[in-house]
Design an enzyme around this catalytic site. Structure first.
Site, PDB file in Angstrom:
ATOM      1  N   GLY A 120       0.671  -1.571   0.264  1.00 56.70           N
ATOM      2  CA  GLY A 120      -0.093  -0.103   0.120  1.00 56.70           C
ATOM      3  C   GLY A 120       0.770   1.142  -0.071  1.00 56.70           C
ATOM      4  N   GLY A 173     -12.863  -0.763   2.531  1.00 56.06           N
ATOM      5  CA  GLY A 173     -11.721  -0.353   1.454  1.00 56.06           C
ATOM      6  C   GLY A 173     -10.919  -1.193   1.340  1.00 56.06           C
ATOM      7  N   LYS A 191       2.198 -10.424  -2.986  1.00 59.36           N
ATOM      8  CA  LYS A 191       3.356  -9.720  -2.227  1.00 59.36           C
ATOM      9  C   LYS A 191       4.116 -10.610  -2.037  1.00 59.36           C
ATOM     10  CE  LYS A 191      -0.899  -6.640  -0.758  1.00 59.36           C
ATOM     11  NZ  LYS A 191      -1.602  -6.688   0.386  1.00 59.36           N
TER      12      LYS A 191
HETATM   13  N1  HSE Z   1      -7.110  -6.450  -0.674  1.00 60.40           N
HETATM   14  C1  HSE Z   1      -5.571  -5.844  -0.114  1.00 60.40           C
HETATM   15  C2  HSE Z   1      -4.928  -6.015   1.735  1.00 60.40           C
HETATM   16  C3  HSE Z   1      -5.535  -4.174  -0.089  1.00 60.40           C
HETATM   17  O1  HSE Z   1      -6.599  -6.035   2.964  1.00 60.40           O
HETATM   18  O2  HSE Z   1      -4.194  -5.811   2.329  1.00 60.40           O
HETATM   19  C4  HSE Z   1      -4.034  -4.168  -0.347  1.00 60.40           C
HETATM   20  O3  HSE Z   1      -3.041  -4.820  -1.888  1.00 60.40           O
END
Ligand code: HSE
Length: 363
Positions: A120, A173, A191
């Site tokens: 993020g 979100g 990731k």
């Molecule tokens: N769906 C992902 C999370 C969003 O909850 O971390 C960020 O990559």
């Protein structure tokens, strides 16, 4: 530098807003076009209706924020082939196609940047690539998913229910369009796969990393962890082997209440590497959400506009994932709790499809 945004959802609109509202940014960055399925008033004369208008425009950089594999991959590829830099936050495209796309970028003499693809808003991949460029990264470990951290934190700190915490994470979100990829550990795995080639220099098929999620975790498991001075987190971890392979997994794990991973609340993430000269360094912060993710995209753009070589070239080879050795697990099958020592494969074979959970006891 002229930029065209592909996609104007949560992150795309965030990037436009961050650039538009800060004179330090909009003196060097200009969002000159927006290619989106739907028109919004903010787009005005920047709205583009055909992808040919993107590659045919005089922009320097295409920013892909559509998400999903297709057509995002085709768009990034076409942008690079038309001699434009590409910046993307799309971990699916990078995890699947980085070798091909980076080769095209090299041939074309342009950049392919993806700082927001893992972490993020955390400055993770860029720092990881710097650590790998001048030293040797030996291993990676992290809490890499905001949705599952939010759920486990709600269950731990407030005794919340799994289902209602998941709904709340979706509302805020954090979750992917299909939240099963968050709760089953697939988002963490992706990731981890991206971090793996950036840090350890080994590009692997992401699906070869064993991944287990948090769906089966109950208040009983949370309270057992508490009695042991631990909390449960979904961990992704990987380490380099001598032969160029890596060992990696994604598993729920008991982590010490006094450690850094236990201190992560809400959608916070932590990504850490251990490198030969540097030791262990850990980066924490907002792993999901509009502005944090948009800011990592903006930083890539800003670096690109100001220095031209913003992200050290990632050196990697394709490699395999090997199993870790045996580890200790907390196992709850029906109502019976026990501790077992086994490999991840043995645990999967013994418990797949059965009611209950197994959770790693991290040393
Ligand atoms: N769906 C992902 C999370 C969003 O909850 O971390 C960020 O990559």
């Amino acid at each position: 530098m002229k930029i065209v945004l592909l996609g104007y959802g949560t992150v795309g609109a965030g990037v436009d807003e961050l650039i538009g509202s800060d004179p330090r940014l909009n003196s060097s960055l200009e969002v000159s076009g927006i290619f989106s399925r739907t028109y919004k008033n903010e787009m005005r004369d920047r709205f583009l209706t055909s992808f040919d208008d993107v590659t045919g425009s005089d922009c320097d950089t295409v920013v892909e924020l559509i998400g999903g594999l297709h057509p995002a991959y085709e768009y990034v590829k076409a942008a690079l082939l038309s001699g434009k830099n590409a910046v993307t936050a799309n971990k699916a495209v990078i995890a699947a196609y980085y070798p091909e796309l980076s080769a095209i970028a090299r041939e074309q003499g342009v950049s392919l940047l993806f700082s927001a693809a893992a972490g993020g808003g955390i400055p993770w991949l860029k720092n990881l690539s710097r650590a790998a460029e001048t030293g040797k990264v030996l291993s990676l470990k992290g809490v890499m998913n905001g949705t599952t951290n939010y759920i486990l934190d709600e269950m731990t700190e407030r005794g919340g229910e799994y289902a209602s915490a998941l709904k709340e994470a979706q509302k805020l979100g954090y979750a992917e369009a299909d939240p099963t990829s968050d709760v089953k550990g697939f988002d963490t795995r992706r990731k981890l796969a991206v971090s793996l080639f950036v840090g350890l220099g080994t590009f692997v098929d992401e699906t070869s990393i064993p991944a287990f999620g948090i769906e089966g975790i109950t208040p009983e498991d949370i309270s057992y962890a508490g009695k042991e001075g631990a909390v449960i987190k979904l961990l992704g971890t990987a380490s380099a082997n001598e032969d160029g392979s890596v060992s990696a997994f994604v598993l729920p794990a008991f982590v010490s209440r006094s450690g850094i991973f236990a201190s992560l609340h809400g959608s916070e993430n932590a990504f850490s590497y251990t490198a030969d000269a540097l030791g262990t360094q850990c980066f924490t912060g907002a792993g999901a959400g509009r502005y944090p993710t948009a800011m990592n995209v903006v930083r890539d753009l800003y670096d690109l506009a100001s220095s031209g070589t913003p992200f050290p070239p990632v050196v990697f080879r394709e490699g395999l994932v090997k199993n870790y050795g045996r580890m200790r697990f907390y196992v709850r099958e029906a109502n019976e709790i026990r501790i077992e020592t086994a490999s991840i494969d043995e645990m999967r074979d013994a418990y797949e499809g059965k009611q209950g959970v197994f959770i790693a006891l991290m040393p």
